[in-house]
Design a protein around this motif. Structure first.
Motif, PDB file in Angstrom:
ATOM      1  N   LEU A   1      39.212  49.012  32.963  1.00 22.04           N
ATOM      2  CA  LEU A   1      37.832  48.592  32.773  1.00 22.04           C
ATOM      3  C   LEU A   1      37.133  49.680  31.976  1.00 22.04           C
ATOM      4  N   ASN A   2      36.634  49.310  30.800  1.00 23.82           N
ATOM      5  CA  ASN A   2      36.026  50.271  29.874  1.00 23.82           C
ATOM      6  C   ASN A   2      36.927  51.478  29.632  1.00 23.82           C
ATOM      7  N   GLY A   3      38.221  51.204  29.460  1.00 25.12           N
ATOM      8  CA  GLY A   3      39.154  52.274  29.114  1.00 25.12           C
ATOM      9  C   GLY A   3      39.688  53.081  30.271  1.00 25.12           C
ATOM     10  N   LYS A   4      39.238  52.796  31.490  1.00 30.14           N
ATOM     11  CA  LYS A   4      39.724  53.541  32.655  1.00 30.14           C
ATOM     12  C   LYS A   4      40.601  52.627  33.515  1.00 30.14           C
ATOM     13  N   PHE A   5      41.715  53.185  33.992  1.00 30.46           N
ATOM     14  CA  PHE A   5      42.621  52.414  34.835  1.00 30.46           C
ATOM     15  C   PHE A   5      41.856  51.833  36.024  1.00 30.46           C
ATOM     16  N   LEU A   6      42.091  50.559  36.314  1.00 24.06           N
ATOM     17  CA  LEU A   6      41.413  49.906  37.430  1.00 24.06           C
ATOM     18  C   LEU A   6      42.393  49.442  38.497  1.00 24.06           C
ATOM     19  N   MET A   7      43.397  48.655  38.099  1.00 24.46           N
ATOM     20  CA  MET A   7      44.332  48.106  39.090  1.00 24.46           C
ATOM     21  C   MET A   7      45.579  47.583  38.378  1.00 24.46           C
ATOM     22  N   LYS A   8      46.627  47.321  39.177  1.00 27.65           N
ATOM     23  CA  LYS A   8      47.845  46.743  38.609  1.00 27.65           C
ATOM     24  C   LYS A   8      48.478  45.768  39.599  1.00 27.65           C
ATOM     25  N   HIS A   9      49.371  44.936  39.063  1.00 30.76           N
ATOM     26  CA  HIS A   9      50.120  43.913  39.800  1.00 30.76           C
ATOM     27  C   HIS A   9      49.273  42.731  40.238  1.00 30.76           C
ATOM     28  N   ARG A  10      48.250  42.973  41.035  1.00 26.54           N
ATOM     29  CA  ARG A  10      47.389  41.897  41.526  1.00 26.54           C
ATOM     30  C   ARG A  10      45.926  42.297  41.331  1.00 26.54           C
ATOM     31  N   VAL A  11      45.064  41.282  41.277  1.00 27.40           N
ATOM     32  CA  VAL A  11      43.634  41.561  41.141  1.00 27.40           C
ATOM     33  C   VAL A  11      43.072  41.933  42.509  1.00 27.40           C
ATOM     34  N   ASP A  12      42.458  43.094  42.577  1.00 30.39           N
ATOM     35  CA  ASP A  12      41.730  43.513  43.776  1.00 30.39           C
ATOM     36  C   ASP A  12      40.267  43.163  43.511  1.00 30.39           C
ATOM     37  N   ILE A  13      39.859  41.976  43.982  1.00 28.62           N
ATOM     38  CA  ILE A  13      38.528  41.461  43.658  1.00 28.62           C
ATOM     39  C   ILE A  13      37.426  42.394  44.133  1.00 28.62           C
ATOM     40  N   GLN A  14      37.582  42.969  45.316  1.00 31.42           N
ATOM     41  CA  GLN A  14      36.553  43.861  45.850  1.00 31.42           C
ATOM     42  C   GLN A  14      36.373  45.073  44.942  1.00 31.42           C
ATOM     43  N   LYS A  15      37.472  45.676  44.573  1.00 35.66           N
ATOM     44  CA  LYS A  15      37.444  46.851  43.692  1.00 35.66           C
ATOM     45  C   LYS A  15      36.841  46.469  42.338  1.00 35.66           C
ATOM     46  N   PHE A  16      37.275  45.323  41.805  1.00 33.69           N
ATOM     47  CA  PHE A  16      36.784  44.850  40.512  1.00 33.69           C
ATOM     48  C   PHE A  16      35.278  44.620  40.559  1.00 33.69           C
ATOM     49  N   GLU A  17      34.813  43.912  41.602  1.00 34.66           N
ATOM     50  CA  GLU A  17      33.376  43.639  41.732  1.00 34.66           C
ATOM     51  C   GLU A  17      32.564  44.918  41.868  1.00 34.66           C
ATOM     52  N   ASP A  18      33.037  45.837  42.675  1.00 34.85           N
ATOM     53  CA  ASP A  18      32.329  47.109  42.876  1.00 34.85           C
ATOM     54  C   ASP A  18      32.182  47.855  41.554  1.00 34.85           C
ATOM     55  N   ARG A  19      33.284  47.963  40.804  1.00 32.95           N
ATOM     56  CA  ARG A  19      33.270  48.702  39.540  1.00 32.95           C
ATOM     57  C   ARG A  19      32.405  47.984  38.508  1.00 32.95           C
ATOM     58  N   LEU A  20      32.494  46.656  38.488  1.00 31.08           N
ATOM     59  CA  LEU A  20      31.706  45.865  37.543  1.00 31.08           C
ATOM     60  C   LEU A  20      30.214  46.031  37.817  1.00 31.08           C
ATOM     61  N   LYS A  21      29.861  45.960  39.091  1.00 29.96           N
ATOM     62  CA  LYS A  21      28.458  46.111  39.497  1.00 29.96           C
ATOM     63  C   LYS A  21      27.919  47.474  39.079  1.00 29.96           C
ATOM     64  N   LYS A  22      28.732  48.497  39.306  1.00 28.08           N
ATOM     65  CA  LYS A  22      28.346  49.872  38.965  1.00 28.08           C
ATOM     66  C   LYS A  22      28.071  49.980  37.461  1.00 28.08           C
ATOM     67  N   LEU A  23      28.952  49.398  36.644  1.00 26.41           N
ATOM     68  CA  LEU A  23      28.769  49.432  35.189  1.00 26.41           C
ATOM     69  C   LEU A  23      27.554  48.648  34.765  1.00 26.41           C
ATOM     70  N   GLU A  24      27.303  47.517  35.412  1.00 22.81           N
ATOM     71  CA  GLU A  24      26.136  46.703  35.064  1.00 22.81           C
ATOM     72  C   GLU A  24      24.836  47.440  35.381  1.00 22.81           C
ATOM     73  N   LEU A  25      24.830  48.151  36.486  1.00 16.33           N
ATOM     74  CA  LEU A  25      23.640  48.915  36.867  1.00 16.33           C
ATOM     75  C   LEU A  25      23.394  50.055  35.871  1.00 16.33           C
ATOM     76  N   GLN A  26      24.477  50.703  35.428  1.00 21.16           N
ATOM     77  CA  GLN A  26      24.355  51.801  34.465  1.00 21.16           C
ATOM     78  C   GLN A  26      23.793  51.327  33.131  1.00 21.16           C
ATOM     79  N   SER A  27      24.135  50.110  32.723  1.00 19.51           N
ATOM     80  CA  SER A  27      23.734  49.647  31.398  1.00 19.51           C
ATOM     81  C   SER A  27      22.344  49.004  31.372  1.00 19.51           C
ATOM     82  N   GLU A  28      21.720  48.882  32.537  1.00 20.90           N
ATOM     83  CA  GLU A  28      20.381  48.280  32.582  1.00 20.90           C
ATOM     84  C   GLU A  28      19.312  49.228  32.057  1.00 20.90           C
TER      85      GLU A  28
END
Length: 90
Positions: free
Chosen positions: A63-90
């Protein structure tokens, strides 16, 4: 509003065929308006470094060039990281 240009980039390292990658994309489908999906085919010659690194681990997500996850989608981790990035870009 330039929100669209500030969308995080989710990079999927994949190859054909990849049933796990297809499954992962389905899981991420409800979120697709919140990020830009960029697929990297690790079997292409120009991606040989990624192939060496992730050959046995795909799908791999950055996500944005940083390793996030592999093999399976960890939705909780993905949502947390996505939310954090969205807050930063506001």
């Amino acid at each position: 509003c330039s929100a669209s240009s500030n969308k995080p980039v989710l990079t999927l390292f994949t190859k054909k065929p990849c049933p796990l990658c297809d499954e992962a994309k389905e899981v991420l489908e409800p979120y697709k308006r919140r990020f830009i999906l960029q697929e990297v085919d690790i079997t292409l010659p120009e991606n040989s470094a990624w192939c060496d690194k992730y050959r046995y681990d795909i799908p791999v997500f950055h996500l944005n060039g940083k390793f996030l996850m592999k093999h399976r989608v960890d939705i909780q981790k993905f949502e947390d990281r996505l939310k954090k990035l969205e807050l930063q870009s506001e």
